[in-house]
Design an enzyme around this catalytic site. Structure first.
Site, PDB file in Angstrom:
ATOM      1  N   LYS A 134     -12.602-102.069  54.982  1.00 52.80           N
ATOM      2  CA  LYS A 134     -13.485-101.649  53.641  1.00 52.80           C
ATOM      3  C   LYS A 134     -12.868-100.202  53.875  1.00 52.80           C
ATOM      4  O   LYS A 134     -11.909 -99.711  52.467  1.00 52.80           O
ATOM      5  CB  LYS A 134     -14.736-100.444  53.979  1.00 52.80           C
ATOM      6  CG  LYS A 134     -15.599 -99.913  53.536  1.00 52.80           C
ATOM      7  CD  LYS A 134     -16.491 -98.771  53.194  1.00 52.80           C
ATOM      8  CE  LYS A 134     -17.981 -99.615  53.470  1.00 52.80           C
ATOM      9  NZ  LYS A 134     -19.373 -99.558  53.633  1.00 52.80           N
ATOM     10  N   ARG A 157     -18.620 -93.915  56.558  1.00 47.52           N
ATOM     11  CA  ARG A 157     -19.431 -95.186  56.154  1.00 47.52           C
ATOM     12  C   ARG A 157     -18.484 -96.496  57.392  1.00 47.52           C
ATOM     13  O   ARG A 157     -17.519 -95.462  58.087  1.00 47.52           O
ATOM     14  CB  ARG A 157     -18.331 -95.648  55.101  1.00 47.52           C
ATOM     15  CG  ARG A 157     -18.828 -94.334  53.899  1.00 47.52           C
ATOM     16  CD  ARG A 157     -18.036 -94.730  52.373  1.00 47.52           C
ATOM     17  NE  ARG A 157     -18.589 -96.062  52.084  1.00 47.52           N
ATOM     18  CZ  ARG A 157     -17.702 -96.585  50.570  1.00 47.52           C
ATOM     19  NH1 ARG A 157     -16.721 -95.824  50.566  1.00 47.52           N
ATOM     20  NH2 ARG A 157     -18.261 -97.724  50.010  1.00 47.52           N
ATOM     21  N   GLY A 167     -24.719-104.222  54.496  1.00 50.71           N
ATOM     22  CA  GLY A 167     -26.312-103.653  54.845  1.00 50.71           C
ATOM     23  C   GLY A 167     -26.391-103.463  56.523  1.00 50.71           C
ATOM     24  O   GLY A 167     -27.435-103.046  56.930  1.00 50.71           O
ATOM     25  N   MET A 215     -24.730-101.778  58.875  1.00 47.03           N
ATOM     26  CA  MET A 215     -24.076-100.178  59.018  1.00 47.03           C
ATOM     27  C   MET A 215     -24.941 -99.923  58.448  1.00 47.03           C
ATOM     28  O   MET A 215     -24.525 -99.754  57.285  1.00 47.03           O
ATOM     29  CB  MET A 215     -23.116-100.463  60.091  1.00 47.03           C
ATOM     30  CG  MET A 215     -23.317-100.979  61.765  1.00 47.03           C
ATOM     31  SD  MET A 215     -21.318-101.501  62.276  1.00 47.03           S
ATOM     32  CE  MET A 215     -20.650-102.954  61.140  1.00 47.03           C
ATOM     33  N   ARG A 226     -13.527-105.871  48.024  1.00 47.01           N
ATOM     34  CA  ARG A 226     -14.125-106.892  49.337  1.00 47.01           C
ATOM     35  C   ARG A 226     -14.121-107.650  48.312  1.00 47.01           C
ATOM     36  O   ARG A 226     -14.643-108.079  47.131  1.00 47.01           O
ATOM     37  CB  ARG A 226     -14.740-106.134  50.348  1.00 47.01           C
ATOM     38  CG  ARG A 226     -16.685-107.091  49.549  1.00 47.01           C
ATOM     39  CD  ARG A 226     -17.474-106.328  50.257  1.00 47.01           C
ATOM     40  NE  ARG A 226     -18.436-105.817  49.942  1.00 47.01           N
ATOM     41  CZ  ARG A 226     -19.815-105.667  50.856  1.00 47.01           C
ATOM     42  NH1 ARG A 226     -19.915-104.928  51.545  1.00 47.01           N
ATOM     43  NH2 ARG A 226     -21.413-105.581  49.620  1.00 47.01           N
ATOM     44  N   HIS A 263     -30.451-105.911  48.018  1.00 47.27           N
ATOM     45  CA  HIS A 263     -30.859-106.480  49.299  1.00 47.27           C
ATOM     46  C   HIS A 263     -30.708-107.560  49.746  1.00 47.27           C
ATOM     47  O   HIS A 263     -30.175-108.463  49.893  1.00 47.27           O
ATOM     48  CB  HIS A 263     -31.405-105.025  50.396  1.00 47.27           C
ATOM     49  CG  HIS A 263     -31.353-105.638  51.964  1.00 47.27           C
ATOM     50  ND1 HIS A 263     -32.304-106.951  51.723  1.00 47.27           N
ATOM     51  CD2 HIS A 263     -29.903-105.708  52.817  1.00 47.27           C
ATOM     52  CE1 HIS A 263     -31.824-107.290  53.892  1.00 47.27           C
ATOM     53  NE2 HIS A 263     -30.503-106.606  53.984  1.00 47.27           N
ATOM     54  N   ARG A 294     -21.519-153.604  60.901  1.00 51.13           N
ATOM     55  CA  ARG A 294     -21.467-153.460  62.333  1.00 51.13           C
ATOM     56  C   ARG A 294     -22.451-154.978  62.769  1.00 51.13           C
ATOM     57  O   ARG A 294     -23.530-154.621  62.735  1.00 51.13           O
ATOM     58  CB  ARG A 294     -21.727-152.303  63.223  1.00 51.13           C
ATOM     59  CG  ARG A 294     -20.855-151.991  64.726  1.00 51.13           C
ATOM     60  CD  ARG A 294     -21.953-150.653  65.042  1.00 51.13           C
ATOM     61  NE  ARG A 294     -23.002-150.497  64.988  1.00 51.13           N
ATOM     62  CZ  ARG A 294     -24.033-149.254  64.924  1.00 51.13           C
ATOM     63  NH1 ARG A 294     -23.367-148.450  65.547  1.00 51.13           N
ATOM     64  NH2 ARG A 294     -25.728-149.136  64.729  1.00 51.13           N
ATOM     65  N   GLU A 308     -16.074-147.202  70.986  1.00 46.84           N
ATOM     66  CA  GLU A 308     -16.314-146.574  72.019  1.00 46.84           C
ATOM     67  C   GLU A 308     -17.170-145.866  73.138  1.00 46.84           C
ATOM     68  O   GLU A 308     -17.685-145.219  73.649  1.00 46.84           O
ATOM     69  CB  GLU A 308     -18.417-146.214  71.051  1.00 46.84           C
ATOM     70  CG  GLU A 308     -18.602-147.509  70.742  1.00 46.84           C
ATOM     71  CD  GLU A 308     -19.936-148.135  69.986  1.00 46.84           C
ATOM     72  OE1 GLU A 308     -21.050-147.146  69.554  1.00 46.84           O
ATOM     73  OE2 GLU A 308     -20.187-149.127  69.721  1.00 46.84           O
ATOM     74  N   SER A 316     -12.396-148.522  64.732  1.00 48.70           N
ATOM     75  CA  SER A 316     -13.563-147.424  64.572  1.00 48.70           C
ATOM     76  C   SER A 316     -14.088-146.301  65.660  1.00 48.70           C
ATOM     77  O   SER A 316     -14.488-146.869  66.337  1.00 48.70           O
ATOM     78  CB  SER A 316     -14.548-147.811  63.531  1.00 48.70           C
ATOM     79  OG  SER A 316     -15.640-146.737  62.885  1.00 48.70           O
ATOM     80  N   GLY A 348     -16.522-144.728  67.210  1.00 43.39           N
ATOM     81  CA  GLY A 348     -18.020-144.085  67.340  1.00 43.39           C
ATOM     82  C   GLY A 348     -17.975-143.302  68.255  1.00 43.39           C
ATOM     83  O   GLY A 348     -17.828-143.151  69.150  1.00 43.39           O
ATOM     84  N   CYS A 374     -16.605-142.580  63.274  1.00 45.89           N
ATOM     85  CA  CYS A 374     -18.106-143.657  62.036  1.00 45.89           C
ATOM     86  C   CYS A 374     -18.947-142.250  62.882  1.00 45.89           C
ATOM     87  O   CYS A 374     -19.906-142.650  62.442  1.00 45.89           O
ATOM     88  CB  CYS A 374     -17.852-144.576  61.835  1.00 45.89           C
ATOM     89  SG  CYS A 374     -17.966-145.661  63.096  1.00 45.89           S
ATOM     90  N   TYR A 433      -9.550-142.892  57.924  1.00 42.62           N
ATOM     91  CA  TYR A 433      -9.711-142.977  57.335  1.00 42.62           C
ATOM     92  C   TYR A 433     -11.173-142.260  58.670  1.00 42.62           C
ATOM     93  O   TYR A 433     -10.737-142.011  59.843  1.00 42.62           O
ATOM     94  CB  TYR A 433     -10.623-143.959  56.659  1.00 42.62           C
ATOM     95  CG  TYR A 433     -11.236-144.406  57.631  1.00 42.62           C
ATOM     96  CD1 TYR A 433     -13.137-145.084  57.914  1.00 42.62           C
ATOM     97  CD2 TYR A 433     -10.818-145.605  58.145  1.00 42.62           C
ATOM     98  CE1 TYR A 433     -13.266-145.733  58.771  1.00 42.62           C
ATOM     99  CE2 TYR A 433     -11.586-146.538  58.781  1.00 42.62           C
ATOM    100  CZ  TYR A 433     -12.431-146.934  59.309  1.00 42.62           C
ATOM    101  OH  TYR A 433     -13.068-147.336  59.768  1.00 42.62           O
TER     102      TYR A 433
END
Ligand code: ADP
Ligand code: MG
Ligand code: MG
Length: 922
Positions: free
Chosen positions: A24, A95, A104, A106, A341, A457, A619, A789, A808, A810, A876, A896
């Site tokens: 602010k 303020r 809201g 403070m 803001r 509010h 899989r 994995e 891939s 896991g 994945c 990917y």
């Protein structure tokens, strides 16, 4: 060392330094310096707050009181008013404002500097007695509450009593005498409650107020808010205090106060949005005490002021290049800006404003993409009311935060929290909400208020959280004590189900079905821009044709993980799977597999067809076999029951019920059976089968199933299972190919630890391939690869890549393995403490672990690509839909990420952002 500077005038503070001046304060400085009309004022730094809080004796930092005096004197010079002066008194607001906006959270004190003397000055000067007393009573209450800690109820009691005596509803109906009486009563309240008279000296008032703002940083509300929104000390530490010359929106009908957004934060539309109240001060608009008017009405009511307001809006937006949320006051024809803001808005509005601001040339496309938090996009996938529904609303309020929600009505925040914690869906229903209701928001599906506007509010907080909100539904009369609410002729009680639609403002009694939302054109545009920039491709995890269609709709570029065991679990398949597991001989098992083959082939065909020409990674069977069987305890219980039955056939009803036990996976509702099968032989047969199953379950029992006989280990020990699955995949592809449909199946082997395993499965695959190619007379185009994995696989990547077209990761299993944590145990028992105590920064099952798991992945990528530079590598695990994790994936050069469908849009944007912020990665 030069003495530290604790205070900056708005004319000198650095508008970019939000850490020091708070959001602010920094913006008040910035606005002042670009020539907007801000009342003169100054900022006390967050550093002063931290210094103050660091000392147990709660003294203002050395030098601060002097600096404050100097700056007040400068305000006196600029305004020609005197602080504490009886003739032309200077009044200020005090303020709070930290680096992160915490609406809201403070408290602000208005009209500081008033006492009996300055009040008469104010009245004399304005010639408006009512205005003077009104300002004074507001100040006494606010100061009493915020700085002296007196509960509002002490003041409200008197206020309500006087209103009742005067026979008026709103404060606007009170005259000067009433207000004077109120002030007298309020001053008494302060003496009673504190044992001391109300502090008259304005400097003493100011010091107490500054301390109160500082202390509010440690208050419960602020602490809760920071915890909920994960605001760390690096993001915001301490609050600044802004001392601002008061301007008055309540001096008459040529005065007003309002709040606005430069664009509509509900829809993103490029129109000024906001509300104002004539002859009102400060928080009246936000507090929902009087229902304010939409800003468009100002064009008729105060045309010249409206013109100035539009000018202010344009200046704000072109300067900040961002939607602004601003506050202003009009004092006798002069417009003052009191705050600005960056606007909080829901996902739909964020997407729309990003696309439009880029198209208007206000932002570049890259800036527009970076402006949207990827996680937010999930909000757009929230359900809305089924458009076919026929219900009529019982009430209509303002559409304050879009989306639909249903739940049980609750009338206070504590109850909402209680029921919410217990897993119930609740709608918080209040006359109006206050900052202390915040915990109720967290627990609720949606918020309904009977008073207040779109900037109340309730509305602001709900929008920030992305929860539906209907505000100001004036037809509803809430009676918290009786735990009920009246709407016209009807009533509803606490616990009754309501549905609210924050997009239309409608409120319904009962539950209404919801439907999935569609992609807006703006979202499509934004995601198309993302795809054009991203290097990572985004795939989806999907196991059924319907899920595959959803993946395509969400823009997935393929399926990165299609789990075959989900297909095994289908009701009509499970008995065949069980048959296969129970088989004692290879022949018996082959029989069962022969039945499964066409089923799996059919599934794959449908999925491939939907995804064509995109790749689909299938899989092979992953979980241990006993997962398809009931548990030992279940079987024992069922056996006992059957045996009792056998001995004593008791009535048809019971028998019918128990017959379901013959069909694993069948449910109670799958009945009824014809009566002619109801005989004791059948029960005997069931007992034999159950015994067989029990034996098998005991044989298959594993101490640690996650680390047991599963994944490729099944493929090695029961080659016929993997062969059947491979055959189903390749035949499905061959059949589609003959229909002229392009498909790229990818066969993926789970749980691999060594190149040898992969070599064996690859051999089966090539054998099956040859058979299928001969049989269908096609030449197949497919890829063969592996999950990464296990820890060992990442360390053997170089050799493994010799047999794999793709890897891939896991990351769920890899994380468990790298940490030696089992997820459920970790999350339920010790992870929260690990995180709270800073042993781990995040839950590694949610955010990819940078220091461990990512290193393993990096090794695997590098080593794999040594052998196969074009190796396709993806992820994945659940991390594939998590923006920060996606950034890591981008950085280590993955091809990917694959995630659940609703995360696909999130991942697409995150992938673009990873690319755009590549240089800042560390
Ligand atoms: P919040 O952060 O809760 O919005 P603010 O500090 O912005 O708190 O102040 C609350 C209300 O008081 C706002 O409506 C604001 O516009 C008003 N206000 C604050 N300072 C002044 C001032 N100097 N003159 C007039 N109104 C003020
Ligand atoms: Mg404000
Ligand atoms: Mg796994």
């Amino acid at each position: 060392m030069a003495a530290q500077q604790w205070v900056y005038a708005f004319t000198e503070g650095d508008g970019k330094d939000k850490k020091l001046l708070g959001g602010k304060g920094a913006n008040l400085c910035e606005m002042t310096q670009i020539g907007l009309n801000v009342p003169p004022g100054f900022v006390i730094t967050t550093q002063a707050c931290l210094d103050y809080l660091a000392h147990a004796e709660r003294q203002l930092p050395e030098g601060l009181p002097d600096e404050i005096r100097t700056h007040i004197r400068s305000l006196e010079q600029q305004t020609g008013k005197v602080f504490g002066g009886a003739d032309n008194p200077l009044l200020v607001s005090v303020r709070s404002g930290s680096a992160m906006s915490m609406p809201g959270m403070m408290d602000t004190i208005l009209n500081l500097g008033l006492n009996d003397d300055t009040l008469s000055g104010l009245i004399q000067q304005t010639g408006n007695e009512r205005f003077g007393w009104d300002a004074y009573r507001r100040f006494i209450q606010l100061f009493g509450h915020v700085a002296l800690g007196i509960a509002d109820s002490h003041f409200d009691e008197h206020f309500d009593a006087i209103k009742r005596q005067a026979g008026v509803k709103a404060d606007i109906g009170l005259d000067a005498e009433h207000l004077e009486e109120i002030c007298r009563l309020f001053l008494e309240v302060v003496e009673e409650q504190t044992g001391k008279p109300f502090p008259r000296d304005p400097y003493q008032q100011l010091e107490l107020a500054v301390k109160a703002v500082f202390n509010s940083w440690r208050g419960k509300r602020a602490v809760d808010y920071r915890r909920e929104f994960k605001i760390t000390p690096e993001m915001a530490n301490g609050t600044a205090v802004n001392v601002v010359t008061m301007v008055f929106g309540n001096m008459g009908n040529d005065c007003a106060t309002g709040v606005g957004f430069t664009r509509d934060p509900g829809t993103g539309e490029n129109v000024m949005f906001g509300e104002y109240l004539v002859n009102a001060q400060g928080e009246d608009v936000v507090a929902g005490i009087r229902t304010p008017k939409p800003v468009s009405e100002m064009a008729d009511e105060m045309p010249e002021m409206y013109r100035q307001l539009v000018e202010l809006r344009n200046k704000l937006e072109s300067h900040y290049r961002e939607v602004q949320d601003f506050e202003y006051t009009i004092e006798k024809g002069t417009l003052y800006c009191l705050q600005t803001r960056n606007g909080k808005m829901n996902a739909a509005a964020r997407v729309r404003t990003s696309v439009e601001m880029a198209n208007e040339g206000l932002l570049s496309r890259e800036e527009a993409l970076l402006r949207v938090e990827p996680d937010m996009l999930e909000q757009l996938l929230h359900p809305r009311l089924d458009p076919e529904h026929k219900s009529t609303p019982v009430a209509t309020g303002l559409p304050a935060s879009p989306g639909a929600a249903a739940g049980k009505a609750v009338f206070d925040a504590d109850r909402a929290e209680l029921l919410g914690r217990a897993g119930q869906k609740v709608i918080l229903v209040r006359e109006e909400t206050k900052p202390e209701d915040i915990h109720g928001f967290f627990a609720s599906e949606g918020i309904l208020t009977s008073r207040g506007g779109k900037t109340s509010h309730a509305a602001v907080v709900a929008r920030g959280m992305g929860k539906p909100c209907v505000a100001g539904a004036e037809g509803i009369v809430v009676n918290v004590k009786a735990r009920m609410a009246a709407v016209g002729e009807t009533t509803f009680l606490e616990g009754d189900t309501l549905t609210i639609d924050g997009t239309t403002g409608n409120v319904y009694i009962g539950e209404i079905a919801t439907v999935d939302p569609e992609f807006s054109d703006n979202l499509k545009t934004l995601l198309a821009w993302s795809d054009a920039i991203a290097r990572l491709q985004v795939m989806a995890n999907a196991d059924t044709p319907a899920a595959a269609q959803k993946a395509v709709d969400y823009g997935a570029q393929g399926i990165g993980l299609c789990r075959t065991e989900r297909m095994f679990n289908a009701v009509e398949r499970l008995p065949v799977v069980v048959e296969m597991i129970l088989a004692d001989t290879l022949e018996e098992r082959r029989d069962a597999l022969d039945k499964l083959l066409p089923m799996q082939r059919g599934d794959f065909k449908e999925i491939f067809r939907v995804m064509s020409p995109r790749p689909v990674t299938v899989r092979l069977l992953d979980p241990p076999m006993h997962e398809f069987l009931p548990t030992e305890a279940q079987l024992l219980e069922e056996l006992e029951h059957l045996q009792k039955l056998h001995v004593n056939m008791q009535g048809i009803g019971e028998l019918v019920g128990s017959l379901r036990l013959l069909r694993p996976g069948a449910r109670h509702t799958d009945m009824p059976a014809p009566f002619d099968v109801l005989n004791a032989d059948l029960v005997a047969e069931a007992i034999t089968k159950k015994r067989q199953m029990l034996n098998k379950v005991r044989v298959l029992y594993e101490v640690n199933p996650m680390l047991g006989h599963r994944g490729v280990r099944l493929g090695i020990t029961y080659p016929e299972i993997y062969r059947m699955q491979i055959q189903a995949v390749l035949e499905a592809a061959a059949e589609l190919q003959r229909e002229g449909i392009d498909v790229i199946p990818e066969i993926m082997v789970p749980q691999v630890i060594s190149p040898e395993e992969l070599k064996i499965v690859k051999q089966y695959t090539e054998e099956v391939q040859q058979q299928v190619e001969r049989h269908y007379d096609v030449s197949l185009n497919y890829r063969f690869g592996t999950m990464m994995e296990t820890v060992r696989s990442t360390l053997r990547a170089e050799r493994i890549a010799g047999y794999a077209d793709f890897f891939s990761f896991g990351t769920n299993d890899l994380t468990q393995a790298a940490f030696s944590f089992s997820r459920e145990d970790a999350e339920n028992k010790f992870l929260p403490q690990y995180i709270a105590r800073g042993i781990l920064r995040d839950n590694p099952f949610e955010a990819l672990d940078y220091n461990g798991v990512l290193k393993l992945m990096n090794i695997a990528v590098k080593d794999g690509r040594k052998v196969r530079p074009d190796l396709k590598v993806g992820i994945c695990g659940e991390h594939g839909g998590h923006p920060a994790s996606i950034r890591h994936c981008h950085h280590i050069g993955l091809s990917y990420v694959s995630c659940s469908s609703p995360r696909v849009p999130v991942a697409r944007l995150a992938a673009a952002q990873a690319m755009l912020t590549e240089d800042e990665y560390q």
